[in-house]
Write an enzyme that holds these catalytic residues in place. Sequence first.
Site, PDB file in Angstrom:
ATOM      1  NE  ARG B  51      -2.902  -2.341   3.258  1.00  0.00           N
ATOM      2  CZ  ARG B  51      -3.485  -2.588   4.424  1.00  0.00           C
ATOM      3  NH1 ARG B  51      -3.614  -1.606   5.313  1.00  0.00           N
ATOM      4  NH2 ARG B  51      -3.940  -3.781   4.704  1.00  0.00           N
ATOM      5  CG  ASP B  53       0.175   6.070   4.342  1.00  0.00           C
ATOM      6  OD1 ASP B  53      -0.370   4.953   4.358  1.00  0.00           O
ATOM      7  OD2 ASP B  53       0.906   6.504   5.258  1.00  0.00           O
ATOM      8  CE1 TYR B 111       7.322   3.996  -0.296  1.00  0.00           C
ATOM      9  CE2 TYR B 111       8.749   2.232   0.502  1.00  0.00           C
ATOM     10  CZ  TYR B 111       7.491   2.699   0.163  1.00  0.00           C
ATOM     11  OH  TYR B 111       6.406   1.881   0.285  1.00  0.00           O
ATOM     12  NE  ARG B 198       3.885  10.203   5.963  1.00  0.00           N
ATOM     13  CZ  ARG B 198       2.561  10.217   6.125  1.00  0.00           C
ATOM     14  NH1 ARG B 198       1.806   9.281   5.556  1.00  0.00           N
ATOM     15  NH2 ARG B 198       2.001  11.159   6.838  1.00  0.00           N
TER      16      ARG B 198
END
Lengths: 246, 246
Positions: B51, B53, B111, B198
């Site tokens: 997934r 966000d 990422y 994050r």
Amino acid sequence: MQRVKAVICYDGTHFSGWQVQPGKRTVQQEMERALTRIHKGEHTPVVSSGRTDSSVHALGQVIHFDTTLAVPEDRWPKALNQLLAPDVQVMETSFVDSSFHARFDAVEKTYRYRVHLTKERDIFRRHYVYFYPYPVRVEDMKQAAPYLTGTHDFSSFCSSRTDVTDMVRTVHEITVEEDGDELHFTFRGSGFLYNMVRIMAGTLLEVGKGLRRPEDMPAVVEAKNRESAGNTAPGHALYLVEVRYE
Amino acid sequence: MQRVKAVICYDGTHFSGWQVQPGKRTVQQEMERALTRIHKGEHTPVVSSGRTDSSVHALGQVIHFDTTLAVPEDRWPKALNQLLAPDVQVMETSFVDSSFHARFDAVEKTYRYRVHLTKERDIFRRHYVYFYPYPVRVEDMKQAAPYLTGTHDFSSFCSSRTDVTDMVRTVHEITVEEDGDELHFTFRGSGFLYNMVRIMAGTLLEVGKGLRRPEDMPAVVEAKNRESAGNTAPGHALYLVEVRYE
């Protein structure tokens, strides 16, 4: 009463252009909403250097408004930016004489048109560049550009939806520059007719594609007929870069 | 039945993340809508590498789906892109064995986190970078980053909203690079916990701001407690760059 000149930028994506229209979200409406709020509900009209179309962006639009508030000259950006939506921003402000007029006193405007030359659409730039997946001859466009400068009746490059009757404008310079995978057309002139920059961009791209020759340009100008020029390139790739005053 | 692997990109701005949720616009829903349409109404489920966000972007998310259609391997991008919304795009597709699984077979993910270091907010990047108007010590962040790599129980960097019980992950590399007025954190690892990237970005920024020292990082990891790490940096500046398979 103090007249304030402000340089503002906006992302045109979610605006139906500059001018207030009933039921539409416009930049003028958003600026006036923030100004009216700071003036405790007193309607505060805003005058810009000119309209921009739906989805057109501005890096340096200039506006003026009058105020009775005692906000210092350099505090206006912060005061207004707190009230403005995230897609409009006041960059700098200065106090000007009450005779200053953002539209009538503008002596030169600069626009930029961004073309994305690639076979692969970049979804992150979809609101900011014109996706153009065709091979183009950049040298031909560079040769064509100077033919569109000078003082002319630019009727060929004016959309029929206009009230203006004097079609004479002076274009000082048009540059064609490559920047990575983008092609940038920059237009600097005394003023531009309705859709003029977008029609010039569309016409230059037709030269780039080989549909027109650079030396065809003088005849396009002389025709004084919208039919003689190329297509109107889409608005979302156009930026009002700068407005100059005396 | 043919299993298809696809590399897709999306602009997360107007999506409530990857996973289907009632009443929300999600990337999975948009992909399945297009696939179901191409399959003449037959529901075609999609599995992703994981997934993302709400508001998180993807430059190289990987998915798989099964089809009975006779569309050639390399024609899938064009076929699907015609049906997809402008903020999702299929970049490449390949036929894979029916044992291939986009989530279980992923061996490494990369990422990127984009921080905009400036006093002046750029409205055109408001959905794509984290506006950070503070002075930062880049060298300190570069020193701190390696402490967050390796194989650890990363409970300190996991949001409490998770069902996962095994908190051990391996982070291969974290780089801190300046790119014009932006700072880019790149995280490469076997997998990441919920909000882990994050929270790491938020913690590195606190090092940059001088609120924590690089040599404090081992204790933050060892605490195995979400309270010990920094704030969760906003999602809109995060990009899933690449997913690797054996």
